[in-house]
Design a protein around this motif. Structure first.
Motif, PDB file in Angstrom:
ATOM      1  N   LEU A 180      -4.046 -65.581  67.205  1.00 32.70           N
ATOM      2  CA  LEU A 180      -4.692 -64.292  67.400  1.00 32.70           C
ATOM      3  C   LEU A 180      -3.905 -63.134  66.812  1.00 32.70           C
ATOM      4  CD1 LEU A 180      -6.936 -62.567  68.675  1.00 32.70           C
ATOM      5  CD2 LEU A 180      -5.623 -62.606  70.809  1.00 32.70           C
ATOM      6  N   HIS A 181      -2.603 -63.114  67.026  1.00 37.94           N
ATOM      7  CA  HIS A 181      -1.810 -61.959  66.617  1.00 37.94           C
ATOM      8  C   HIS A 181      -1.547 -61.905  65.124  1.00 37.94           C
ATOM      9  CE1 HIS A 181      -0.141 -61.183  70.955  1.00 37.94           C
ATOM     10  NE2 HIS A 181      -1.452 -61.238  70.885  1.00 37.94           N
ATOM     11  N   ASN A 182      -1.916 -62.955  64.422  1.00 37.16           N
ATOM     12  CA  ASN A 182      -1.852 -62.949  62.960  1.00 37.16           C
ATOM     13  C   ASN A 182      -3.249 -63.088  62.360  1.00 37.16           C
ATOM     14  OD1 ASN A 182       1.018 -62.723  62.384  1.00 37.16           O
ATOM     15  ND2 ASN A 182       1.207 -64.746  63.325  1.00 37.16           N
ATOM     16  N   SER A 183      -4.237 -62.587  63.101  1.00 34.26           N
ATOM     17  CA  SER A 183      -5.629 -62.632  62.643  1.00 34.26           C
ATOM     18  C   SER A 183      -6.114 -61.203  62.392  1.00 34.26           C
ATOM     19  CB  SER A 183      -6.518 -63.303  63.689  1.00 34.26           C
ATOM     20  OG  SER A 183      -6.684 -62.451  64.822  1.00 34.26           O
ATOM     21  N   GLU A 184      -7.356 -61.085  61.999  1.00 34.02           N
ATOM     22  CA  GLU A 184      -7.938 -59.765  61.741  1.00 34.02           C
ATOM     23  C   GLU A 184      -8.643 -59.197  62.965  1.00 34.02           C
ATOM     24  OE1 GLU A 184     -10.469 -60.176  58.354  1.00 34.02           O
ATOM     25  OE2 GLU A 184      -8.803 -60.516  56.957  1.00 34.02           O
ATOM     26  N   PHE A 185      -8.496 -59.859  64.104  1.00 33.05           N
ATOM     27  CA  PHE A 185      -9.140 -59.378  65.322  1.00 33.05           C
ATOM     28  C   PHE A 185      -8.567 -58.020  65.706  1.00 33.05           C
ATOM     29  CE2 PHE A 185      -9.601 -59.054  69.959  1.00 33.05           C
ATOM     30  CZ  PHE A 185     -10.971 -59.290  70.088  1.00 33.05           C
ATOM     31  N   GLU A 186      -9.455 -57.062  65.997  1.00 35.67           N
ATOM     32  CA  GLU A 186      -9.036 -55.698  66.287  1.00 35.67           C
ATOM     33  C   GLU A 186      -9.181 -55.367  67.771  1.00 35.67           C
ATOM     34  OE1 GLU A 186     -11.359 -53.174  63.788  1.00 35.67           O
ATOM     35  OE2 GLU A 186     -10.346 -53.797  61.941  1.00 35.67           O
ATOM     36  N   ASP A 187      -8.417 -54.379  68.188  1.00 34.71           N
ATOM     37  CA  ASP A 187      -8.515 -53.820  69.543  1.00 34.71           C
ATOM     38  C   ASP A 187      -8.186 -54.845  70.625  1.00 34.71           C
ATOM     39  OD1 ASP A 187      -9.389 -51.355  68.427  1.00 34.71           O
ATOM     40  OD2 ASP A 187     -11.440 -52.120  68.330  1.00 34.71           O
ATOM     41  N   ASN A 188      -7.265 -55.736  70.326  1.00 33.03           N
ATOM     42  CA  ASN A 188      -6.846 -56.701  71.330  1.00 33.03           C
ATOM     43  C   ASN A 188      -6.011 -56.013  72.407  1.00 33.03           C
ATOM     44  OD1 ASN A 188      -6.317 -59.392  72.464  1.00 33.03           O
ATOM     45  ND2 ASN A 188      -4.223 -59.099  71.708  1.00 33.03           N
ATOM     46  N   ILE A 189      -6.357 -56.240  73.647  1.00 31.83           N
ATOM     47  CA  ILE A 189      -5.581 -55.738  74.777  1.00 31.83           C
ATOM     48  C   ILE A 189      -4.859 -56.919  75.408  1.00 31.83           C
ATOM     49  CG2 ILE A 189      -5.719 -54.706  77.081  1.00 31.83           C
ATOM     50  CD1 ILE A 189      -7.974 -52.957  76.046  1.00 31.83           C
ATOM     51  N   MET A 190      -3.549 -56.812  75.485  1.00 36.01           N
ATOM     52  CA  MET A 190      -2.742 -57.938  75.928  1.00 36.01           C
ATOM     53  C   MET A 190      -2.551 -57.973  77.446  1.00 36.01           C
ATOM     54  SD  MET A 190       0.217 -58.622  73.075  1.00 36.01           S
ATOM     55  CE  MET A 190       0.946 -56.991  73.030  1.00 36.01           C
ATOM     56  N   THR A 191      -2.399 -59.177  77.949  1.00 35.72           N
ATOM     57  CA  THR A 191      -1.987 -59.369  79.336  1.00 35.72           C
ATOM     58  C   THR A 191      -0.460 -59.365  79.383  1.00 35.72           C
ATOM     59  OG1 THR A 191      -1.731 -61.770  79.327  1.00 35.72           O
ATOM     60  CG2 THR A 191      -3.978 -60.919  79.561  1.00 35.72           C
ATOM     61  N   GLU A 192       0.094 -59.356  80.607  1.00 37.25           N
ATOM     62  CA  GLU A 192       1.548 -59.437  80.743  1.00 37.25           C
ATOM     63  C   GLU A 192       2.087 -60.741  80.164  1.00 37.25           C
ATOM     64  OE1 GLU A 192       0.105 -56.721  84.053  1.00 37.25           O
ATOM     65  OE2 GLU A 192      -0.545 -58.651  83.232  1.00 37.25           O
ATOM     66  N   TYR A 193       1.402 -61.852  80.434  1.00 33.96           N
ATOM     67  CA  TYR A 193       1.827 -63.130  79.895  1.00 33.96           C
ATOM     68  C   TYR A 193       1.770 -63.129  78.369  1.00 33.96           C
ATOM     69  CZ  TYR A 193       2.008 -65.720  84.331  1.00 33.96           C
ATOM     70  OH  TYR A 193       2.355 -66.188  85.566  1.00 33.96           O
ATOM     71  N   GLU A 194       0.723 -62.543  77.834  1.00 31.53           N
ATOM     72  CA  GLU A 194       0.549 -62.514  76.383  1.00 31.53           C
ATOM     73  C   GLU A 194       1.704 -61.779  75.713  1.00 31.53           C
ATOM     74  OE1 GLU A 194      -2.971 -61.263  73.191  1.00 31.53           O
ATOM     75  OE2 GLU A 194      -3.271 -61.060  75.353  1.00 31.53           O
ATOM     76  N   GLU A 195       2.101 -60.654  76.274  1.00 31.38           N
ATOM     77  CA  GLU A 195       3.236 -59.915  75.720  1.00 31.38           C
ATOM     78  C   GLU A 195       4.497 -60.773  75.729  1.00 31.38           C
ATOM     79  OE1 GLU A 195       3.694 -56.253  77.828  1.00 31.38           O
ATOM     80  OE2 GLU A 195       2.359 -55.171  76.478  1.00 31.38           O
ATOM     81  N   SER A 198       4.044 -63.919  73.191  1.00 33.22           N
ATOM     82  CA  SER A 198       4.007 -63.526  71.785  1.00 33.22           C
ATOM     83  C   SER A 198       5.348 -62.989  71.322  1.00 33.22           C
ATOM     84  CB  SER A 198       2.901 -62.488  71.549  1.00 33.22           C
ATOM     85  OG  SER A 198       3.135 -61.315  72.298  1.00 33.22           O
ATOM     86  N   ALA A 199       6.101 -62.342  72.226  1.00 32.56           N
ATOM     87  CA  ALA A 199       7.434 -61.841  71.870  1.00 32.56           C
ATOM     88  C   ALA A 199       8.375 -62.988  71.531  1.00 32.56           C
ATOM     89  CB  ALA A 199       8.000 -61.003  73.012  1.00 32.56           C
ATOM     90  N   LYS A 200       8.099 -64.170  72.066  1.00 30.52           N
ATOM     91  CA  LYS A 200       8.899 -65.356  71.776  1.00 30.52           C
ATOM     92  C   LYS A 200       8.401 -66.093  70.534  1.00 30.52           C
ATOM     93  CE  LYS A 200      10.146 -66.263  76.611  1.00 30.52           C
ATOM     94  NZ  LYS A 200      10.061 -67.236  77.741  1.00 30.52           N
ATOM     95  N   GLY A 201       7.359 -65.553  69.910  1.00 26.48           N
ATOM     96  CA  GLY A 201       6.826 -66.165  68.704  1.00 26.48           C
ATOM     97  C   GLY A 201       5.799 -67.245  68.949  1.00 26.48           C
ATOM     98  N   GLN A 202       5.344 -67.390  70.200  1.00 20.09           N
ATOM     99  CA  GLN A 202       4.335 -68.403  70.496  1.00 20.09           C
ATOM    100  C   GLN A 202       2.956 -67.953  70.031  1.00 20.09           C
ATOM    101  OE1 GLN A 202       6.416 -69.187  74.762  1.00 20.09           O
ATOM    102  NE2 GLN A 202       4.430 -70.182  74.492  1.00 20.09           N
ATOM    103  N   ARG A 203       2.171 -68.895  69.576  1.00 18.65           N
ATOM    104  CA  ARG A 203       0.803 -68.590  69.155  1.00 18.65           C
ATOM    105  C   ARG A 203      -0.068 -68.257  70.360  1.00 18.65           C
ATOM    106  NH1 ARG A 203      -1.669 -72.635  64.588  1.00 18.65           N
ATOM    107  NH2 ARG A 203      -0.126 -72.283  62.928  1.00 18.65           N
ATOM    108  N   ILE A 204      -1.004 -67.369  70.137  1.00 12.60           N
ATOM    109  CA  ILE A 204      -2.016 -67.071  71.142  1.00 12.60           C
ATOM    110  C   ILE A 204      -3.355 -67.551  70.599  1.00 12.60           C
ATOM    111  CG2 ILE A 204      -3.136 -65.286  72.511  1.00 12.60           C
ATOM    112  CD1 ILE A 204      -0.126 -65.696  73.103  1.00 12.60           C
ATOM    113  N   TYR A 205      -4.047 -68.348  71.401  1.00  9.80           N
ATOM    114  CA  TYR A 205      -5.349 -68.903  71.014  1.00  9.80           C
ATOM    115  C   TYR A 205      -6.446 -68.112  71.719  1.00  9.80           C
ATOM    116  CZ  TYR A 205      -2.313 -72.812  69.728  1.00  9.80           C
ATOM    117  OH  TYR A 205      -1.316 -73.583  69.186  1.00  9.80           O
ATOM    118  N   ARG A 206      -7.538 -67.866  71.001  1.00 11.20           N
ATOM    119  CA  ARG A 206      -8.623 -67.091  71.605  1.00 11.20           C
ATOM    120  C   ARG A 206      -9.974 -67.599  71.107  1.00 11.20           C
ATOM    121  NH1 ARG A 206     -12.026 -62.715  70.769  1.00 11.20           N
ATOM    122  NH2 ARG A 206     -12.334 -61.375  72.597  1.00 11.20           N
ATOM    123  N   CYS A 207     -10.969 -67.564  71.981  1.00 12.47           N
ATOM    124  CA  CYS A 207     -12.330 -67.890  71.553  1.00 12.47           C
ATOM    125  C   CYS A 207     -13.339 -67.112  72.377  1.00 12.47           C
ATOM    126  CB  CYS A 207     -12.602 -69.392  71.644  1.00 12.47           C
ATOM    127  SG  CYS A 207     -12.692 -70.038  73.322  1.00 12.47           S
TER     128      CYS A 207
END
Length: 217
Positions: A180-195, A198-207
């Motif tokens: 997700l964070h390396n996609s063209e998806f706009e206006d993503n609002i992150m959760t605490e876990y997501e922050e 992602s700060a550790k470089g883990q991929r975020i999957y979304r559908c």
């Protein structure tokens, strides 16, 4: 992650009925009366500390939001965020998400958000996953025709399982991102876990998936 118990949380939640709905069952089929408008309603099942749902409410004043979290020591942090904000389009429910059919009628909800749900990795616990077929049927009983589920996770195994579960149920796959964070998806609002992840470089999957009239039960 170990949850720090807050013995005062339950009492604090009851002190703010303008934010935390104390008797949600009375609004089944008439949530518009609580919000005093007929705007669409989106719910987040497992709202955690509320960063996502509060962010969505701030960004989309034309939509009503309901954050659902069963752990009072967690949702009290979401309450703190609401106390600091002047938002009229968001409410919190301190309940078990498996009881949603007692609170919402068919057509009450337009969209369900599932963010970083417990993956329950053992096969014998599959029925506890919030994307298991019984939960998909539960959501269908609350959503408008053509309602949607938006799902985010850092867990690849849960994401793959969920895509299969959605497909087998007959849901239309509208959008899939494997990073997700390396996609063209706009206006993503992150959760605490997501922050954190992602700060550790883990991929975020979304559908995003959509119910169809011919969905299988």
């Amino acid at each position: 992650m170990r949850l720090r118990h807050k013995p005062w949380a339950k009492e604090k939640l009851m002190e703010y009925p303008q934010f935390v709905v104390q008797t949600p069952e009375k609004y089944k089929g008439k949530w518009g009366e609580l919000f005093n408008n007929d705007h669409p309603i989106h719910i987040e099942v497992g709202t955690g500390k509320g960063q996502f749902i509060v962010g969505m409410a701030k960004a989309n004043p034309e939509i009503n939001y309901i954050g659902i979290e069963m752990q009072d020591s967690v949702i009290v942090s979401a309450l703190d965020k609401l106390i600091d904000e002047e938002l009229t389009n968001i409410k919190l429910l301190n309940i078990d998400g498996s009881n949603l059919s007692d609170l919402f009628a068919k057509g009450d909800i337009e969209r369900v958000y599932l963010n970083f749900s417990d993956p329950w990795p053992k096969k014998k616990h599959a029925k506890r996953r919030l994307t298991y077929k019984s939960f998909l049927k539960l959501y269908e009983g609350l959503l408008i025709d053509g309602g949607e589920i938006h799902f985010k996770t850092d867990n690849q195994g849960l994401f793959e399982y969920s895509l299969q579960s959605f497909s087998e149920y007959g849901l239309l796959l509208k959008y899939i991102s494997l990073d997700l964070h390396n996609s063209e998806f706009e206006d993503n609002i992150m959760t605490e876990y997501e922050e954190k992840f992602s700060a550790k470089g883990q991929r975020i999957y979304r559908c995003e998936v959509k119910y169809q009239n011919e969905a299988n039960n």
